[in-house]
Design a protein around this motif. Structure first.
Motif, mmCIF file in Angstrom:
data_model
loop_
_atom_site.group_PDB
_atom_site.id
_atom_site.type_symbol
_atom_site.label_atom_id
_atom_site.label_comp_id
_atom_site.label_asym_id
_atom_site.label_seq_id
_atom_site.Cartn_x
_atom_site.Cartn_y
_atom_site.Cartn_z
ATOM 1 N N ILE A 199 0.762 -1.202 0.052
ATOM 2 C CA ILE A 199 0.226 -0.129 0.016
ATOM 3 C C ILE A 199 0.912 1.130 -0.044
ATOM 4 C CG2 ILE A 199 -1.791 1.411 1.140
ATOM 5 C CD1 ILE A 199 -2.738 -1.124 -0.027
ATOM 6 N N SER A 200 2.129 1.215 0.627
ATOM 7 C CA SER A 200 2.960 2.504 0.715
ATOM 8 C C SER A 200 3.416 2.909 -0.834
ATOM 9 C CB SER A 200 4.037 2.118 1.423
ATOM 10 O OG SER A 200 4.862 1.170 0.560
ATOM 11 N N ALA A 201 3.136 2.017 -1.765
ATOM 12 C CA ALA A 201 3.475 2.199 -3.205
ATOM 13 C C ALA A 201 2.399 3.368 -3.910
ATOM 14 C CB ALA A 201 3.615 1.056 -4.015
ATOM 15 N N PHE A 202 1.228 3.595 -3.155
ATOM 16 C CA PHE A 202 0.328 4.282 -3.591
ATOM 17 C C PHE A 202 -0.003 5.484 -2.712
ATOM 18 C CE2 PHE A 202 -0.559 -0.042 -4.891
ATOM 19 C CZ PHE A 202 -0.694 0.241 -6.243
ATOM 20 N N PRO A 203 0.805 6.512 -2.881
ATOM 21 C CA PRO A 203 1.012 7.415 -1.786
ATOM 22 C C PRO A 203 -0.517 8.047 -1.303
ATOM 23 C CG PRO A 203 2.493 7.755 -3.761
ATOM 24 C CD PRO A 203 1.639 6.725 -4.169
ATOM 25 N N ASP A 204 -1.478 8.267 -2.124
ATOM 26 C CA ASP A 204 -2.621 9.095 -1.801
ATOM 27 C C ASP A 204 -3.400 8.028 -0.981
ATOM 28 O OD1 ASP A 204 -2.931 7.011 -3.983
ATOM 29 O OD2 ASP A 204 -4.662 7.841 -4.747
ATOM 30 N N VAL A 205 -3.259 6.594 -0.973
ATOM 31 C CA VAL A 205 -4.064 5.778 -0.276
ATOM 32 C C VAL A 205 -3.254 5.407 1.111
ATOM 33 C CG1 VAL A 205 -5.031 3.404 -0.005
ATOM 34 C CG2 VAL A 205 -5.354 4.673 -2.201
ATOM 35 N N ASP A 206 -2.001 5.493 0.937
ATOM 36 C CA ASP A 206 -1.223 5.502 2.019
ATOM 37 C C ASP A 206 -1.167 6.579 3.091
ATOM 38 O OD1 ASP A 206 0.901 3.924 3.250
ATOM 39 O OD2 ASP A 206 2.323 5.612 3.028
ATOM 40 N N GLY A 207 -1.591 7.812 2.247
ATOM 41 C CA GLY A 207 -1.794 9.068 3.130
ATOM 42 C C GLY A 207 -2.916 8.938 3.938
ATOM 43 N N GLU A 208 -4.050 8.310 3.237
ATOM 44 C CA GLU A 208 -5.397 8.183 4.098
ATOM 45 C C GLU A 208 -5.193 7.074 5.266
ATOM 46 O OE1 GLU A 208 -9.051 8.149 1.669
ATOM 47 O OE2 GLU A 208 -7.734 8.487 -0.096
ATOM 48 N N ILE A 209 -4.226 6.061 4.890
ATOM 49 C CA ILE A 209 -4.095 5.146 6.114
ATOM 50 C C ILE A 209 -3.505 5.716 7.240
ATOM 51 C CG2 ILE A 209 -2.610 3.234 6.521
ATOM 52 C CD1 ILE A 209 -5.229 2.325 5.403
ATOM 53 N N LYS A 210 -2.430 6.692 6.834
ATOM 54 C CA LYS A 210 -1.554 7.575 8.033
ATOM 55 C C LYS A 210 -2.457 8.313 8.835
ATOM 56 C CE LYS A 210 2.931 7.122 5.832
ATOM 57 N NZ LYS A 210 3.893 7.725 5.091
ATOM 58 N N ALA A 211 -3.409 9.018 7.882
ATOM 59 C CA ALA A 211 -4.558 9.827 8.870
ATOM 60 C C ALA A 211 -5.332 8.989 9.477
ATOM 61 C CB ALA A 211 -5.321 10.408 7.664
ATOM 62 N N LEU A 212 -5.818 7.935 9.098
ATOM 63 C CA LEU A 212 -6.690 6.906 9.588
ATOM 64 C C LEU A 212 -5.945 6.573 11.022
ATOM 65 C CD1 LEU A 212 -9.273 5.189 10.287
ATOM 66 C CD2 LEU A 212 -8.434 3.565 8.685
ATOM 67 N N ALA A 213 -4.556 6.090 10.808
ATOM 68 C CA ALA A 213 -3.973 5.705 12.159
ATOM 69 C C ALA A 213 -3.743 6.941 13.410
ATOM 70 C CB ALA A 213 -2.434 5.376 11.587
ATOM 71 N N ASP A 214 -3.581 8.001 12.915
ATOM 72 C CA ASP A 214 -3.509 9.345 13.680
ATOM 73 C C ASP A 214 -4.952 9.267 14.333
ATOM 74 O OD1 ASP A 214 -0.912 9.685 12.895
ATOM 75 O OD2 ASP A 214 -1.356 11.112 11.590
ATOM 76 N N ARG A 215 -6.002 9.268 13.479
ATOM 77 C CA ARG A 215 -7.387 9.369 14.303
ATOM 78 C C ARG A 215 -7.598 8.386 15.101
ATOM 79 N NH1 ARG A 215 -12.004 8.521 10.589
ATOM 80 N NH2 ARG A 215 -13.143 7.601 12.205
ATOM 81 N N ILE A 216 -7.242 7.072 14.715
ATOM 82 C CA ILE A 216 -7.320 5.788 15.836
ATOM 83 C C ILE A 216 -6.840 6.132 17.177
ATOM 84 C CG2 ILE A 216 -6.745 3.478 16.037
ATOM 85 C CD1 ILE A 216 -7.629 3.029 13.020
ATOM 86 N N ILE A 217 -5.561 6.659 16.859
ATOM 87 C CA ILE A 217 -4.734 7.049 18.050
ATOM 88 C C ILE A 217 -5.180 7.970 19.095
ATOM 89 C CG2 ILE A 217 -2.494 7.952 19.319
ATOM 90 C CD1 ILE A 217 -1.100 6.731 16.807
ATOM 91 N N GLU A 218 -5.868 9.166 18.289
ATOM 92 C CA GLU A 218 -6.410 10.116 19.133
ATOM 93 C C GLU A 218 -7.919 10.046 19.722
ATOM 94 O OE1 GLU A 218 -6.253 13.487 16.558
ATOM 95 O OE2 GLU A 218 -4.123 13.368 16.297
ATOM 96 N N GLU A 219 -8.566 9.243 18.757
ATOM 97 C CA GLU A 219 -10.200 9.211 18.921
ATOM 98 C C GLU A 219 -10.652 7.799 19.586
ATOM 99 O OE1 GLU A 219 -12.363 10.407 15.695
ATOM 100 O OE2 GLU A 219 -11.079 12.493 15.413
ATOM 101 N N LYS A 220 -9.541 6.739 19.429
ATOM 102 C CA LYS A 220 -10.038 5.197 19.754
ATOM 103 C C LYS A 220 -11.326 4.838 19.160
ATOM 104 C CE LYS A 220 -6.579 5.495 23.392
ATOM 105 N NZ LYS A 220 -6.178 6.740 22.744
ATOM 106 N N PRO A 221 -11.500 4.981 18.049
ATOM 107 C CA PRO A 221 -12.921 4.575 17.348
ATOM 108 C C PRO A 221 -13.361 3.160 17.528
ATOM 109 C CG PRO A 221 -11.458 4.850 15.750
ATOM 110 C CD PRO A 221 -10.901 5.368 16.822
ATOM 111 N N GLY A 222 -14.595 2.634 17.648
ATOM 112 C CA GLY A 222 -14.902 1.347 17.537
ATOM 113 C C GLY A 222 -14.780 0.712 16.392
ATOM 114 N N GLU A 223 -14.925 -0.735 16.440
ATOM 115 C CA GLU A 223 -14.449 -1.577 15.573
ATOM 116 C C GLU A 223 -15.213 -1.491 14.322
ATOM 117 O OE1 GLU A 223 -15.170 -6.075 16.094
ATOM 118 O OE2 GLU A 223 -16.317 -5.317 17.911
#
Length: 128
Positions: free
Chosen positions: A60-84
């Motif tokens: 996935i890291s070979a697709f910068p746009d999608v990888d950026g969205e994964i990184k943003a999701l990771a940050d959101r998960i750390i900050e907000e701890k959303p449900g499954e």
């Protein structure tokens, strides 16, 4: 066609996205047990993603746009701890986006040589 777009998404794209999400969370300094808790999966599953035993077909890291969205999701998960279900929803959306951009076509061809990526535009038309 032996495999359809939904099979490609569920068996290859989604696991690869989840694997990348686990990697990013690890890069953020989290331990496997913390990642498992945040993602509502087992520590064993986290370990398999990190060892490339799961979700290894697509980098996935070979697709910068999608990888950026994964990184943003990771940050959101750390900050907000959303449900499954919210995390699952985001990964499904990213899976469909990945298909809609035609990124999965070459991988689909690898697992099903009957596919002709030059002629097949199903995912791009449906999800693009």
């Amino acid at each position: 066609m032996k495999t359809n777009a939904f099979e490609v998404a569920s068996r290859y794209v989604y696991p690869s996205l989840r694997r990348r999400l686990v990697e990013v969370l690890r890069e953020r300094g989290l331990k496997q047990t913390e990642i498992a808790e945040l993602l509502h999966i087992t520590q064993s599953a986290v370990s398999r993603y990190l060892r490339m035993d799961r979700g290894a077909l697509i980098d996935i890291s070979a697709f910068p746009d999608v990888d950026g969205e994964i990184k943003a999701l990771a940050d959101r998960i750390i900050e907000e701890k959303p449900g499954e279900y919210e995390i699952h929803s985001e990964l499904v959306k990213l899976s469909l986006e990945f298909l809609g951009k035609g990124y999965a076509c070459s991988f689909h061809f690898q697992i099903d040589p009957e596919i002709n990526p030059a002629e097949c535009r199903i995912c791009i038309e449906l999800f693009g």
